[in-house]
Design a protein around this motif. Structure first.
Motif, PDB file in Angstrom:
ATOM      1  N   GLN A 193      -8.156   1.306   4.673  1.00 33.09           N
ATOM      2  CA  GLN A 193      -6.730   1.542   4.584  1.00 33.09           C
ATOM      3  C   GLN A 193      -5.947   0.240   4.721  1.00 33.09           C
ATOM      4  N   GLU A 194      -6.412  -0.642   5.602  1.00 28.63           N
ATOM      5  CA  GLU A 194      -5.731  -1.923   5.794  1.00 28.63           C
ATOM      6  C   GLU A 194      -5.841  -2.795   4.551  1.00 28.63           C
ATOM      7  N   GLU A 195      -6.998  -2.755   3.877  1.00 23.37           N
ATOM      8  CA  GLU A 195      -7.186  -3.543   2.657  1.00 23.37           C
ATOM      9  C   GLU A 195      -6.323  -3.013   1.514  1.00 23.37           C
ATOM     10  N   LYS A 196      -6.209  -1.701   1.426  1.00 21.31           N
ATOM     11  CA  LYS A 196      -5.316  -1.103   0.424  1.00 21.31           C
ATOM     12  C   LYS A 196      -3.882  -1.566   0.644  1.00 21.31           C
ATOM     13  N   GLN A 197      -3.453  -1.544   1.909  1.00 20.39           N
ATOM     14  CA  GLN A 197      -2.090  -1.947   2.226  1.00 20.39           C
ATOM     15  C   GLN A 197      -1.863  -3.422   1.914  1.00 20.39           C
ATOM     16  N   PHE A 198      -2.880  -4.240   2.173  1.00 22.52           N
ATOM     17  CA  PHE A 198      -2.779  -5.665   1.881  1.00 22.52           C
ATOM     18  C   PHE A 198      -2.567  -5.890   0.383  1.00 22.52           C
ATOM     19  N   ILE A 199      -3.311  -5.176  -0.464  1.00 21.56           N
ATOM     20  CA  ILE A 199      -3.178  -5.337  -1.915  1.00 21.56           C
ATOM     21  C   ILE A 199      -1.798  -4.898  -2.378  1.00 21.56           C
ATOM     22  N   LEU A 200      -1.320  -3.778  -1.849  1.00 24.15           N
ATOM     23  CA  LEU A 200       0.011  -3.306  -2.225  1.00 24.15           C
ATOM     24  C   LEU A 200       1.083  -4.286  -1.765  1.00 24.15           C
ATOM     25  N   ASP A 201       0.922  -4.851  -0.574  1.00 21.59           N
ATOM     26  CA  ASP A 201       1.881  -5.840  -0.078  1.00 21.59           C
ATOM     27  C   ASP A 201       1.843  -7.116  -0.917  1.00 21.59           C
ATOM     28  N   SER A 202       0.650  -7.495  -1.394  1.00 17.46           N
ATOM     29  CA  SER A 202       0.521  -8.681  -2.236  1.00 17.46           C
ATOM     30  C   SER A 202       1.271  -8.491  -3.543  1.00 17.46           C
ATOM     31  N   GLN A 203       1.198  -7.289  -4.093  1.00 17.77           N
ATOM     32  CA  GLN A 203       1.940  -7.006  -5.326  1.00 17.77           C
ATOM     33  C   GLN A 203       3.429  -7.193  -5.090  1.00 17.77           C
ATOM     34  N   ARG A 204       3.918  -6.706  -3.957  1.00 16.35           N
ATOM     35  CA  ARG A 204       5.362  -6.802  -3.664  1.00 16.35           C
ATOM     36  C   ARG A 204       5.769  -8.253  -3.363  1.00 16.35           C
ATOM     37  N   LYS A 205       4.866  -8.990  -2.739  1.00 18.93           N
ATOM     38  CA  LYS A 205       5.204 -10.349  -2.323  1.00 18.93           C
ATOM     39  C   LYS A 205       5.211 -11.320  -3.492  1.00 18.93           C
ATOM     40  N   TYR A 206       4.218 -11.221  -4.377  1.00 18.34           N
ATOM     41  CA  TYR A 206       4.029 -12.229  -5.411  1.00 18.34           C
ATOM     42  C   TYR A 206       4.552 -11.826  -6.778  1.00 18.34           C
ATOM     43  N   GLN A 207       4.962 -10.591  -6.948  1.00 19.77           N
ATOM     44  CA  GLN A 207       5.570 -10.219  -8.217  1.00 19.77           C
ATOM     45  C   GLN A 207       6.555  -9.089  -7.960  1.00 19.77           C
ATOM     46  N   SER A 208       7.482  -8.935  -8.882  1.00 18.51           N
ATOM     47  CA  SER A 208       8.525  -7.940  -8.690  1.00 18.51           C
ATOM     48  C   SER A 208       7.947  -6.545  -8.661  1.00 18.51           C
ATOM     49  N   SER A 209       8.454  -5.714  -7.736  1.00 18.14           N
ATOM     50  CA  SER A 209       8.055  -4.311  -7.695  1.00 18.14           C
ATOM     51  C   SER A 209       9.050  -3.451  -8.451  1.00 18.14           C
ATOM     52  N   LEU A 210       9.953  -4.104  -9.198  1.00 22.40           N
ATOM     53  CA  LEU A 210      10.925  -3.356  -9.983  1.00 22.40           C
ATOM     54  C   LEU A 210      10.217  -2.468 -10.998  1.00 22.40           C
ATOM     55  N   GLY A 211      10.626  -1.209 -11.042  1.00 25.83           N
ATOM     56  CA  GLY A 211      10.082  -0.290 -12.036  1.00 25.83           C
ATOM     57  C   GLY A 211       8.730   0.282 -11.675  1.00 25.83           C
ATOM     58  N   GLU A 212       8.164  -0.110 -10.521  1.00 25.28           N
ATOM     59  CA  GLU A 212       6.834   0.386 -10.156  1.00 25.28           C
ATOM     60  C   GLU A 212       6.970   1.757  -9.494  1.00 25.28           C
TER      61      GLU A 212
END
Length: 448
Positions: A193-212
């Motif tokens: 669960q922690e690794e899943k959250q890390f990947i989702l946070d990486s998406q938000r941190k390094y690229q726009s989450s607009l439209g996701e």
């Protein structure tokens, strides 16, 4: 303060607010507690090991299954089937319908990876599986050389065994892929669960989450269909796809026209694809590191242009063979960057998937063009085929330049709008509407 224990054995003192940002599931407590923060490199290695090998194998066999017709021709396909005139080219038109199916594989794979990796870790991963396409050209020649020795086995010629063995392997890989592939990080079972959250946070941190967004809506299809980027990428892609399929289908025929035997021709068709694979990975690494896409696309098109121009001349055989290296390398090296560029600049997982499908599906009609312009009667110069490929490459270059200028103009205008919003409070309804707009929002910046 709380202790943070990461899986490399280090313990860090981190403010509680930062912990809640990294691990939202951690309880709101002022007491010291151990909070698990995944090792970034280990998480990405874990994802790489699960996703990339099967994607690469899928693409390797899918592409090899399409490209083998050029080697089958050298093993006597035309003679046994009594093909005359342009009948071989007509057979390639049918084979190019397979290239459109292959295009759907690339669209799906590229879109799937965009849901896992941040913006500038993306092209190197696309290159990993697309590099399998260039290696397919090498393996196809090598396997054809070996399978050719089965000529006469069970009453079948060597070219028949090429189709049977490589086609059966492709079906088997498809079955395995259906079992082992995963779709979204949030639904994967191989991550904690922690690794899943890390990947989702990486998406938000390094690229726009607009439209996701979480759910598909019909508007996602219409937004993709009306997006000018799709048609710009189709124009660029034609500069890669038609030369790529042209050289893939006809490299054995062109090399054979130099006067070599079928066996030597198949062996000589291997080295250009090895070089292409190396350049694919090099360009992908540099593109992600420098955070640039367009310069490497222009470099790939330029390499391809020189290769096709050399083969259009009456240069010596050795020089023309060197030109084949450039034709293959330039045609293949830019494709991962093109997919990554569109993936970076199309926000929203559903719109991105549809846009990639539209672009790759339409552009793969270039495979039909590439399969019909190298006519037998034009051997050994193939002036018509090489000339048309040069035209497509130039059109691709022009389209890249126009796209870059358009992106820069839009980014500049959005910078100006946001400078005017400094100190202005934006309501939740405005922010929600911008999130819904995806890459059309003023917050979004296009990658160059």
């Amino acid at each position: 303060m709380v202790d943070v224990k990461v899986n490399n054995g280090l313990e860090l003192d981190t403010p509680l607010d930062s912990i809640h940002k990294l691990c939202p599931s951690s309880p709101n407590s002022s007491k010291a507690e151990k909070v698990f923060v995944p090792d970034e490199k280990e998480v990405w290695r874990k994802v790489d090991r699960r996703l990339l090998p099967i994607l690469a194998v899928m693409y390797l066999f899918s592409f090899m299954d399409r490209a083998n017709i050029g080697n089958a021709r050298l093993q006597g396909l035309e003679k046994e089937l009594n093909m005359t005139g342009n009948q071989y080219n007509l057979a390639l038109l049918e084979s190019s319908s397979g290239s459109r199916k292959l295009g759907s594989t690339r669209a799906w794979s590229t879109s799937a990876l965009s849901m896992w990796y941040p913006r500038y870790m993306y092209q190197s991963r696309v290159a990993y599986f697309f590099g399998a396409a260039s290696m397919a050209g090498a393996f196809s020649g090598l396997l054809a050389y070996g399978i050719g020795h089965m000529d006469g086995l069970r009453g079948l010629q060597g070219w028949s065994w090429i189709f049977i063995l490589e086609g059966a392997a492709t079906v088997l890989v498809g079955i395995v892929a259906a079992i082992v592939m995963v779709d979204f990080p949030s639904t994967s079972e191989f991550l904690t669960q922690e690794e899943k959250q890390f990947i989702l946070d990486s998406q938000r941190k390094y690229q726009s989450s607009l439209g996701e967004e979480e759910h598909f809506e019909p508007r996602h299809f219409w937004e993709a269909l009306k997006d000018w980027q799709v048609y710009g990428f189709i124009m660029i892609s034609v500069g890669f796809v038609s030369p790529l399929y042209g050289i893939t289908f006809f490299a054995p025929t062109i090399i054979n026209s130099f006067g070599y035997s079928p066996a030597i021709t198949q062996l000589l068709s291997i080295p250009p694809y090895v070089l292409a694979t190396i350049i694919i990975y090099l360009f992908a690494y540099l593109s992600d590191k420098l955070r640039l896409r367009a310069p490497f696309l222009l470099a790939s098109l330029a390499i391809s242009f020189v290769g096709y121009a050399i083969n259009m001349t009456s240069a010596p055989i050795g020089v023309k063979y060197f030109g084949i290296f450039l034709c293959v390398t330039g045609s293949y090296a830019g494709v991962p960057g093109l997919s990554a560029w569109q993936g970076n600049n199309t926000s929203g997982q559903y719109k991105r998937g549809i846009a990639l499908g539209l672009h790759i599906g339409m552009a793969n009609f270039g495979g039909a063009i590439g399969s019909s312009i190298f006519r037998k009667r034009d051997s050994p110069r193939f002036i018509l085929g090489f000339g048309l490929e040069l035209m497509f490459i130039v059109l691709g270059m022009i389209a890249v330049v126009i796209t870059v200028l358009t992106y820069k103009r839009i980014n500049s205008r959005r910078d100006e709008i946001q400078r005017g919003e400094v100190g202005v409070h934006l309501g939740e309804d405005v922010l929600a509407e911008r999130r819904k707009m995806g890459d059309r929002a003023v917050d979004f910046r296009y990658a160059i």
